[in-house]
Design an enzyme around this catalytic site. Structure first.
Site, PDB file in Angstrom:
ATOM      1  CG  ASP A  20      -1.794   1.180   1.346  1.00  0.00           C
ATOM      2  OD1 ASP A  20      -2.419   1.538   0.332  1.00  0.00           O
ATOM      3  OD2 ASP A  20      -1.866   1.778   2.433  1.00  0.00           O
ATOM      4  NE  ARG A  21       0.487   7.644  -2.244  1.00  0.00           N
ATOM      5  CZ  ARG A  21       0.050   8.738  -2.866  1.00  0.00           C
ATOM      6  NH1 ARG A  21       0.324   8.922  -4.151  1.00  0.00           N
ATOM      7  NH2 ARG A  21      -0.675   9.635  -2.230  1.00  0.00           N
ATOM      8  CG  ASP A  22      -1.361   7.627   0.782  1.00  0.00           C
ATOM      9  OD1 ASP A  22      -0.492   8.501   0.648  1.00  0.00           O
ATOM     10  OD2 ASP A  22      -2.168   7.337  -0.126  1.00  0.00           O
ATOM     11  CE1 TYR A  66      -9.307  11.582   0.999  1.00  0.00           C
ATOM     12  CE2 TYR A  66      -9.730  13.076   2.824  1.00  0.00           C
ATOM     13  CZ  TYR A  66     -10.101  11.985   2.063  1.00  0.00           C
ATOM     14  OH  TYR A  66     -11.246  11.291   2.366  1.00  0.00           O
ATOM     15  CB  THR A  82      -2.248   3.653  -3.715  1.00  0.00           C
ATOM     16  OG1 THR A  82      -2.759   4.711  -2.889  1.00  0.00           O
ATOM     17  CG2 THR A  82      -1.927   4.204  -5.099  1.00  0.00           C
ATOM     18  CD  GLN A 112      -3.886   8.176  -3.673  1.00  0.00           C
ATOM     19  OE1 GLN A 112      -4.118   9.361  -3.429  1.00  0.00           O
ATOM     20  NE2 GLN A 112      -3.127   7.426  -2.887  1.00  0.00           N
ATOM     21  CB  SER A 113     -11.374   8.081  -2.311  1.00  0.00           C
ATOM     22  OG  SER A 113     -11.037   8.624  -1.054  1.00  0.00           O
ATOM     23  NE  ARG A 135     -13.530   2.659  -2.021  1.00  0.00           N
ATOM     24  CZ  ARG A 135     -12.817   3.608  -1.394  1.00  0.00           C
ATOM     25  NH1 ARG A 135     -11.933   4.305  -2.075  1.00  0.00           N
ATOM     26  NH2 ARG A 135     -12.989   3.864  -0.113  1.00  0.00           N
ATOM     27  CG  ASP A 150      -2.121   1.690   6.391  1.00  0.00           C
ATOM     28  OD1 ASP A 150      -2.487   1.377   5.231  1.00  0.00           O
ATOM     29  OD2 ASP A 150      -2.285   2.821   6.871  1.00  0.00           O
ATOM     30  CE  LYS A 151      -6.765   3.540   5.444  1.00  0.00           C
ATOM     31  NZ  LYS A 151      -7.496   4.466   4.551  1.00  0.00           N
TER      32      LYS A 151
END
Length: 209
Positions: free
Chosen positions: A26-28, A37, A68, A70-71, A125, A151-152
């Site tokens: 994952d990225r963030d 964001y 990732t 990115q909503s 998604r 992380d989710k």
């Protein structure tokens, strides 16, 4: 697999790693420190251990892929130009530490902000598996031998739905509060491990691959 035009790929021709396992990240909150964001390249900071786990994966011959959600793009909070500037800065910081990803995929969809959102968008998604599946097809990866670090709980579920061998929930980003939901994904031949840091995640993956 038909890819929607709004799915972003860092390259349409990533290197083939035929038959090799992949390491999906994952990225963030995993590759970079969590920023709500993230839109400004000046706010990009690699998570401790991110470059090292990527460099380790490269030495192992793994396919290295970031997937990732990115909503913020669908919400109108981040433009594609801002997103791409952030991606360029991530790549630059990784290069400084002699690390590089093979491919990044980004999904901008959100059920409340994407017009016409339906089952097709939902597969892309996370926790949908399509970003992982598409990367695997593009690169020739053995998804059944691959792992993900996230992380989710949605990251972990996406890995399970894509048929990966396992995933690591890391306590960076939102990992601590998502721990129980992430661990609940274990079962049916799918392994979930937990790590406090990316360095610890790398140690776990050294034993898993």
């Amino acid at each position: 697999m038909t890819i929607p035009p709004d799915i972003w790929l860092s390259t349409a021709t990533p290197p083939r790693r035929q038959g090799a396992p992949g390491l999906f990240l994952d990225r963030d909150g995993v590759l970079v420190k969590e920023v709500n964001y993230l839109k400004n390249k000046e706010d990009v900071a690699l998570e401790r251990g991110a470059a090292e786990i990527i460099a380790w994966g490269r030495a192992k011959g793994l396919g290295l892929v970031c997937v990732t959600n990115q909503s913020g793009i669908a919400r109108g909070l981040i433009s594609w130009a801002e997103f791409e500037a952030v991606e360029a800065e991530i790549a630059r910081q990784l290069r400084e530490k002699e690390a590089a990803l093979d491919l990044t995929l980004a999904c901008p969809f959100h059920p409340d902000f994407t017009e016409g959102y339906g089952a097709a968008q939902d597969r892309w998604r996370k926790p949908g598996p399509a970003m992982i599946e598409h990367a695997g097809a593009l690169m020739g990866l053995d998804l059944g031998a691959s792992w993900l670090v996230g992380d989710k709980a949605a990251d972990i579920e996406a890995a399970k739905r894509a048929g990966l061998k396992g995933a690591v929930i890391v306590a960076t980003g939102y990992g601590a509060e998502e721990y129980e939901a992430a661990m609940a994904q274990e079962g049916g031949g799918f392994t979930v491990l937990s790590a406090t840091t990316l360095d610890e995640a790398r140690t776990l993956l050294e034993a898993a691959f």
